[in-house]
Design a protein around this motif. Structure first.
Motif, PDB file in Angstrom:
ATOM      1  N   THR A 433       0.848  -1.191   0.000  1.00  0.00           N
ATOM      2  CA  THR A 433       0.000   0.000   0.000  1.00  0.00           C
ATOM      3  C   THR A 433       0.890   1.251   0.000  1.00  0.00           C
ATOM      4  N   PRO A 434       0.295   2.437  -0.262  1.00  0.00           N
ATOM      5  CA  PRO A 434       1.123   3.648  -0.259  1.00  0.00           C
ATOM      6  C   PRO A 434       1.900   3.853   1.046  1.00  0.00           C
ATOM      7  N   SER A 435       1.257   3.551   2.197  1.00  0.00           N
ATOM      8  CA  SER A 435       2.011   3.819   3.417  1.00  0.00           C
ATOM      9  C   SER A 435       3.110   2.784   3.624  1.00  0.00           C
ATOM     10  N   ASP A 436       2.908   1.543   3.103  1.00  0.00           N
ATOM     11  CA  ASP A 436       4.010   0.573   3.137  1.00  0.00           C
ATOM     12  C   ASP A 436       5.201   1.159   2.396  1.00  0.00           C
ATOM     13  N   LEU A 437       4.902   1.750   1.245  1.00  0.00           N
ATOM     14  CA  LEU A 437       5.994   2.245   0.413  1.00  0.00           C
ATOM     15  C   LEU A 437       6.752   3.382   1.093  1.00  0.00           C
ATOM     16  N   LEU A 438       5.998   4.226   1.786  1.00  0.00           N
ATOM     17  CA  LEU A 438       6.645   5.328   2.501  1.00  0.00           C
ATOM     18  C   LEU A 438       7.613   4.778   3.548  1.00  0.00           C
ATOM     19  N   LEU A 439       7.153   3.719   4.222  1.00  0.00           N
ATOM     20  CA  LEU A 439       7.985   3.096   5.248  1.00  0.00           C
ATOM     21  C   LEU A 439       9.194   2.409   4.611  1.00  0.00           C
ATOM     22  N   LEU A 440       8.947   1.667   3.521  1.00  0.00           N
ATOM     23  CA  LEU A 440      10.032   0.933   2.875  1.00  0.00           C
ATOM     24  C   LEU A 440      11.085   1.862   2.287  1.00  0.00           C
ATOM     25  N   SER A 441      10.653   3.069   1.858  1.00  0.00           N
ATOM     26  CA  SER A 441      11.659   3.932   1.229  1.00  0.00           C
ATOM     27  C   SER A 441      12.676   4.459   2.241  1.00  0.00           C
ATOM     28  N   GLN A 442      12.431   4.179   3.543  1.00  0.00           N
ATOM     29  CA  GLN A 442      13.462   4.548   4.522  1.00  0.00           C
ATOM     30  C   GLN A 442      14.550   3.470   4.611  1.00  0.00           C
ATOM     31  N   HIS A 443      14.339   2.325   3.929  1.00  0.00           N
ATOM     32  CA  HIS A 443      15.339   1.236   3.934  1.00  0.00           C
ATOM     33  C   HIS A 443      15.940   1.144   2.539  1.00  0.00           C
ATOM     34  N   SER A 444      17.133   0.493   2.464  1.00  0.00           N
ATOM     35  CA  SER A 444      17.716   0.431   1.115  1.00  0.00           C
ATOM     36  C   SER A 444      17.266  -0.855   0.437  1.00  0.00           C
ATOM     37  N   ILE A 445      16.068  -0.799  -0.138  1.00  0.00           N
ATOM     38  CA  ILE A 445      15.543  -1.993  -0.797  1.00  0.00           C
ATOM     39  C   ILE A 445      15.832  -1.924  -2.296  1.00  0.00           C
ATOM     40  N   ALA A 446      15.805  -3.115  -2.960  1.00  0.00           N
ATOM     41  CA  ALA A 446      16.151  -3.148  -4.377  1.00  0.00           C
ATOM     42  C   ALA A 446      14.920  -3.135  -5.271  1.00  0.00           C
ATOM     43  N   GLY A 447      13.799  -3.673  -4.787  1.00  0.00           N
ATOM     44  CA  GLY A 447      12.618  -3.720  -5.643  1.00  0.00           C
ATOM     45  C   GLY A 447      11.403  -4.221  -4.899  1.00  0.00           C
ATOM     46  N   LEU A 448      10.247  -4.141  -5.578  1.00  0.00           N
ATOM     47  CA  LEU A 448       8.978  -4.538  -4.969  1.00  0.00           C
ATOM     48  C   LEU A 448       8.270  -5.532  -5.873  1.00  0.00           C
ATOM     49  N   CYS A 449       7.741  -6.589  -5.284  1.00  0.00           N
ATOM     50  CA  CYS A 449       6.997  -7.578  -6.052  1.00  0.00           C
ATOM     51  C   CYS A 449       5.681  -7.852  -5.342  1.00  0.00           C
ATOM     52  N   MET A 450       4.597  -7.850  -6.110  1.00  0.00           N
ATOM     53  CA  MET A 450       3.301  -8.110  -5.484  1.00  0.00           C
ATOM     54  C   MET A 450       2.582  -9.244  -6.187  1.00  0.00           C
ATOM     55  N   ALA A 451       1.916 -10.063  -5.396  1.00  0.00           N
ATOM     56  CA  ALA A 451       1.133 -11.152  -5.982  1.00  0.00           C
ATOM     57  C   ALA A 451      -0.070 -10.562  -6.721  1.00  0.00           C
ATOM     58  N   ALA A 452      -0.667  -9.514  -6.141  1.00  0.00           N
ATOM     59  CA  ALA A 452      -1.832  -8.868  -6.760  1.00  0.00           C
ATOM     60  C   ALA A 452      -1.444  -7.435  -7.135  1.00  0.00           C
ATOM     61  N   GLY A 453      -2.439  -6.556  -7.213  1.00  0.00           N
ATOM     62  CA  GLY A 453      -2.132  -5.144  -7.462  1.00  0.00           C
ATOM     63  C   GLY A 453      -2.151  -4.792  -8.940  1.00  0.00           C
ATOM     64  N   GLY A 454      -2.099  -3.482  -9.211  1.00  0.00           N
ATOM     65  CA  GLY A 454      -2.180  -3.023 -10.599  1.00  0.00           C
ATOM     66  C   GLY A 454      -1.163  -1.950 -10.887  1.00  0.00           C
ATOM     67  N   ALA A 455      -0.890  -1.756 -12.195  1.00  0.00           N
ATOM     68  CA  ALA A 455       0.166  -0.821 -12.599  1.00  0.00           C
ATOM     69  C   ALA A 455      -0.259   0.633 -12.467  1.00  0.00           C
ATOM     70  N   THR A 456      -1.546   0.880 -12.232  1.00  0.00           N
ATOM     71  CA  THR A 456      -1.946   2.282 -12.066  1.00  0.00           C
ATOM     72  C   THR A 456      -2.330   2.570 -10.619  1.00  0.00           C
ATOM     73  N   SER A 457      -2.023   1.642  -9.706  1.00  0.00           N
ATOM     74  CA  SER A 457      -2.352   1.891  -8.296  1.00  0.00           C
ATOM     75  C   SER A 457      -1.461   3.020  -7.769  1.00  0.00           C
ATOM     76  N   HIS A 458      -1.873   3.562  -6.641  1.00  0.00           N
ATOM     77  CA  HIS A 458      -1.079   4.651  -6.064  1.00  0.00           C
ATOM     78  C   HIS A 458       0.313   4.192  -5.670  1.00  0.00           C
ATOM     79  N   VAL A 459       0.395   2.947  -5.206  1.00  0.00           N
ATOM     80  CA  VAL A 459       1.707   2.473  -4.782  1.00  0.00           C
ATOM     81  C   VAL A 459       2.636   2.385  -6.005  1.00  0.00           C
ATOM     82  N   ALA A 460       2.072   2.061  -7.167  1.00  0.00           N
ATOM     83  CA  ALA A 460       2.882   2.008  -8.390  1.00  0.00           C
ATOM     84  C   ALA A 460       3.361   3.412  -8.763  1.00  0.00           C
ATOM     85  N   ILE A 461       2.488   4.380  -8.607  1.00  0.00           N
ATOM     86  CA  ILE A 461       2.873   5.769  -8.915  1.00  0.00           C
ATOM     87  C   ILE A 461       4.044   6.188  -8.032  1.00  0.00           C
ATOM     88  N   LEU A 462       3.935   5.827  -6.745  1.00  0.00           N
ATOM     89  CA  LEU A 462       4.994   6.218  -5.810  1.00  0.00           C
ATOM     90  C   LEU A 462       6.300   5.496  -6.115  1.00  0.00           C
TER      91      LEU A 462
END
Ligand code: PEP
Ligand code: MG
Length: 848
Positions: A433-462
């Motif tokens: 979700t968008p707030s997950d992404l805000l939290l994750l961007s404080q760590h040095s992660i390499a990428g995100l993979c989701m079982a579900a979700g869509g390419a136009t979701s807010h988390v994708a925009i972020l």
């Protein structure tokens, strides 16, 4: 129209309940002001007894009136004879005309202070139009906050004639929705915001379905697509104006939520036939490798049922308030830095206030369901509606609701989120979700993979905004992978390789290093000061809000801090920072910047940025009221404290003090005298430079006079646009038009630079225009010599400066002053960029 339904009033305070006739004040006890009850409060904050609109707030902040949806007008008066306190001890938490939800905090008060200075703390809640309603008491015992205390029933006769001041014509109009993707969260939030600007009640009709325009989920639930025709119906005293504004808001396309600009983008994943490969959809391009880490949602404990509703209502209200406060805090950080993210989280705030959602949860609670399950069920019901609409974009907005489901659940269950991720992790989840992404961007992660979700979701925009590779719709197989397993994700190709060979991992690592090398080169160039082709140095500084941001800015090559917004120290707390705390915080920023200069702006609160501990009068037009330097006139002790802290940082030669919202010379002279007096008191002889923000048209027009006394100017193009164009800088519907490249602003910038030059002063720009690459030649051409930008853009802006020639810029910017619109200026800037590239290329060819 009022809905004429019964409503329940919930205890706005907790404490013993008294019948009105026992209140030791004849005006209340005699019922002159209306029928009601009283509470002798044990807590210090008055809450809304039901959802409604604030229709009156006493100037002295001790009383407030709310109109419920059935038209009942509920007056709450804190303490007896409290008017004489003239507002001392009361802090207003809402604004006049605002919509509130049940349980929302309205006024905080200092229990001890009020008790010591007034006859009594007894607080009255009565119906000021009680001739039209019947009150049915629900309890006579001491009440807890949020407990049901009264039922308000419209009298039959009153029901017929009760049109109150909400009476007025019903008007309707049809419109085709122009927003890309239809009415998903952000356009829905725009309609809601537009409707909130009017007293009338507005609705959206599609066929035989209706959504009130105060509910985001109801609007989204209609599943209105782009170009669908809808009817807008407004009823009330200003219905015609409301209708006009809403039709315009619906018919004006907003910037859409685009899928990634990758040619390889697919909307449906390929089937997973190949061993060791999971196919998904690219939501943000990039190539990465790393160990898999899982991020799981909250697990809901079983609900035994039969819960007492009172405490559950309270718990839900408290959790909602806590999440709102957390989002507000994130927004302070995101505003002006990550526009998309700020809009997304603003829509989340609106969803948390959504009457349909909140009321549904409270209704479940009334049936004995625990607050956590009630909230979860209310969200699930709305998600089901959105997912059933057969509109992918709207179905993806269910993700925002799930985000809020998780956040509120965490608040209710007291769960803190602490992530322990391996370096360069590829984070996998069912759906982030968008707030997950805000939290994750404080760590040095390499990428995100989701079982579900869509390419136009807010988390994708972020994810795209942060350049983080992201794949969605990878299917349930993703969740069967073991944490720690090393993966390769090739987002552009839309797949994850679950068992990469050593060679493949080397190949990916090589590609990653090459990219890092390119970035390093850009960054290395950013460490060198930027000169135009003809040798003029333009300082590229950074806008920051803390010492850690300053340290990042230095690493990114900033030549200094061009704007330290000191509000960061004052917001989100209950007491003001003292002189010592301020001094250390400012010193930390100076220390973080090595030998480079730091411009520190004095506090710019007031307007829409209110402080709990600094009650200011409620203003009809806050952005035209007591904000910026004007605050120093009404609360001089606050400004003196800040100036004292600033005078004591060292070295003073690197500290530059800047005053916001100056509109006349006397304001500047007054602060100079104050600085002299305070420095004398402190025995300090060294003195920081004193500059002025040019963000009010009056200051630009008076630039020459101001320059006699100011050491420098910095143009705040955000406010200068707002005040020059008479357009709210935060108005979603006007966002595209609040453009600082408007020729009127360019003329003001030109005047500012001319005025400064007459007295040998330098001019910087610290508003968002400084970070706009199209504007760089214009600003240099007009005479600006410092650009203060968002830190990640330092390198890019420096690179642009190095391509420019001052005399070309001068000739070009003078031509722009004669243009007629911001659009024409933008087009000319684009043409200038293209022309310049051609000229440079042909010069290079001739030189060779
Ligand atoms: C401005 O108004 O351009 C500015 C930089 O100040 P702020 O955005 O903090 O109001
Ligand atoms: Mg400003």
């Amino acid at each position: 129209m009022h809905d004429n339904k019964n409503i329940t009033l919930h205890a706005p305070l907790e404490g013993p309940l008294l019948p009105l006739d026992q209140v030791p004040d004849p005006v209340f006890a005699g019922g002159t002001l209306g029928d009601g009850i009283a509470i002798d409060p044990l807590n210090d904050c008055l809450h809304a007894p039901c959802a409604g609109t604030i229709i009156h707030i006493a100037r002295t902040r001790h009383a407030i009136t709310l109109r419920a949806e059935n038209g009942a007008e509920i007056l709450m008066h804190i303490g007896l004879d409290t008017v004489q306190l003239k507002g001392e001890g009361f802090t207003l938490l809402v604004e006049p005309d605002s919509q509130v939800v049940r349980g929302q905090p309205l006024i905080r008060f200092d229990l001890d202070y009020v008790a010591q200075h007034c006859t009594s703390l007894i607080t009255v809640m009565l119906l000021s139009n009680s001739d039209q309603y019947r009150l049915l008491p629900c309890t006579t015992r001491p009440v807890t906050l949020g407990q049901a205390v009264l039922e308000v029933e419209p009298k039959a006769a009153a029901a017929k004639s009760n049109t109150g001041d909400n009476a007025g014509q019903t008007v309707r109009g049809r419109v085709h929705i122009a927003h890309q993707g239809g009415l998903h969260a952000r356009p829905a939030a725009l309609l809601r915001q537009t409707a909130q600007g009017f007293k009338s009640r507005s609705e959206l009709h599609v066929g035989d379905r209706v959504a009130p325009l105060n509910s985001l989920v109801a609007i989204m639930g209609l599943g209105v697509g782009e170009q669908d025709e809808v009817e807008i119906v407004c009823t009330g005293p200003d219905s015609e104006h409301a209708l006009k504004a809403l039709l315009a808001a619906a018919a004006t396309p907003s910037v859409g939520e685009h899928a990634p600009a990758s040619a390889a983008v697919q909307l449906k994943p390929k089937a997973n036939h190949e061993a060791g490969v999971l196919n998904g959809v690219c939501a943000s391009p990039g190539l990465a490798s790393g160990p898999l880490a899982r991020l799981d949602g909250v697990r809901l404990p079983d609900d035994p049922g039969n819960n007492e509703p009172g405490p559950q209502h309270q718990a839900l209200d408290a959790a909602l308030s806590a999440v709102k406060a957390a989002i507000d805090a994130d927004l302070q950080h995101l505003k002006g830095k990550h526009g998309d993210a700020a809009e997304i989280f603003e829509a989340h705030l609106a969803l948390l206030d959504d009457p349909s959602l909140v009321e549904a949860a409270h209704q479940h609670i009334e049936h004995g369901i625990a607050a956590s399950h009630a909230w979860s069920q209310a969200i699930d019901a709305q998600c089901t509606i959105l997912k059933a609409l057969d509109k992918p974009l709207l179905a993806e907005r269910a993700n925002d609701l799930q985000d809020l489901q998780q956040r509120v659940l965490r608040a209710l269950l007291g769960e803190r989120r602490e992530l322990d991720l391996p370096p360069s992790a590829i984070v996998a989840a069912h759906e982030l979700t968008p707030s997950d992404l805000l939290l994750l961007s404080q760590h040095s992660i390499a990428g995100l993979c989701m079982a579900a979700g869509g390419a136009t979701s807010h988390v994708a925009i972020l994810a795209r905004a942060r350049g983080l590779p992201c794949l969605v719709a990878l299917g349930a197989d993703l969740l069967a992978l073991a944490p720690g397993q090393v993966l390769v994700m090739d987002a552009e190709q839309g797949h994850v390789e679950t068992a990469p060979s050593v060679d493949r991992l080397h190949e990916v690592e090589l590609a990653r290093r090459q990219l890092a090398e390119r970035r390093k080169q850009q960054q290395a160039a950013a460490q060198v000061s930027a000169r135009t082709r003809d040798g003029r140095v333009i300082e590229v500084a950074a806008n920051v809000a803390s010492a850690s941001e300053a340290a990042d800015a230095l690493t990114l090559g900033a030549d200094g801090v061009g704007l330290l917004r000191t509000e960061f120290l004052f917001l989100d707390r209950h007491t003001a920072p003292d002189e010592q705390e301020q001094r250390s915080a400012y010193q930390a920023v100076l220390d973080a910047m090595g030998e480079r200069p730091v411009i520190i702006r004095t506090i710019d609160v007031g307007g829409d940025k209110q402080l709990d501990y600094l009650p200011l009068p409620v203003e009809a037009n806050p952005v035209l009221g007591l904000r910026g330097i004007r605050l120093g006139q009404v609360r001089p002790e606050l400004l003196d404290q800040q100036l004292r802290a600033l005078l004591q940082v060292s070295p003073q030669r690197r500290c530059r003090i800047m005053l916001p919202m100056v509109s006349e010379v006397d304001e500047l002279l007054e602060i100079r005298q104050r600085l002299d007096r305070l420095a004398a008191e402190l025995g300090i002889s060294e003195r920081a430079e004193l500059g002025v923000m040019i963000e009010v048209p009056a200051a630009a027009l008076l630039a020459e006079r101001l320059a006699e006394h100011a050491d420098f100017f910095s143009i705040g193009t955000n406010d200068l646009s707002q005040y020059t164009l008479a357009m709210d800088r935060d108005h979603a519907g006007l966002a595209a038009r609040v453009d600082a490249l408007h020729p009127a602003l360019l003329r003001l910038i030109d005047l500012t630079c001319q005025g400064a030059a007459r007295h040998g002063r330098w001019v910087g720009v610290c508003g968002a225009l400084a970070s706009d690459l199209l504007a760089t030649p214009v600003l240099i051409g007009l005479g600006v010599s410092e650009l203060s930008v968002s830190p990640p853009q330092v390198g890019e802006i420096k690179a642009r400066i190095r391509q420019l020639d001052t005399s070309d810029c001068r000739a070009f910017s003078q031509k722009l002053l004669g243009l007629a619109s911001a659009q024409a200026v933008r087009q000319a800037c684009r043409d200038f960029g293209i022309r310049e590239v051609h000229t440079r290329t042909s010069t290079l060819t001739t030189e060779q």
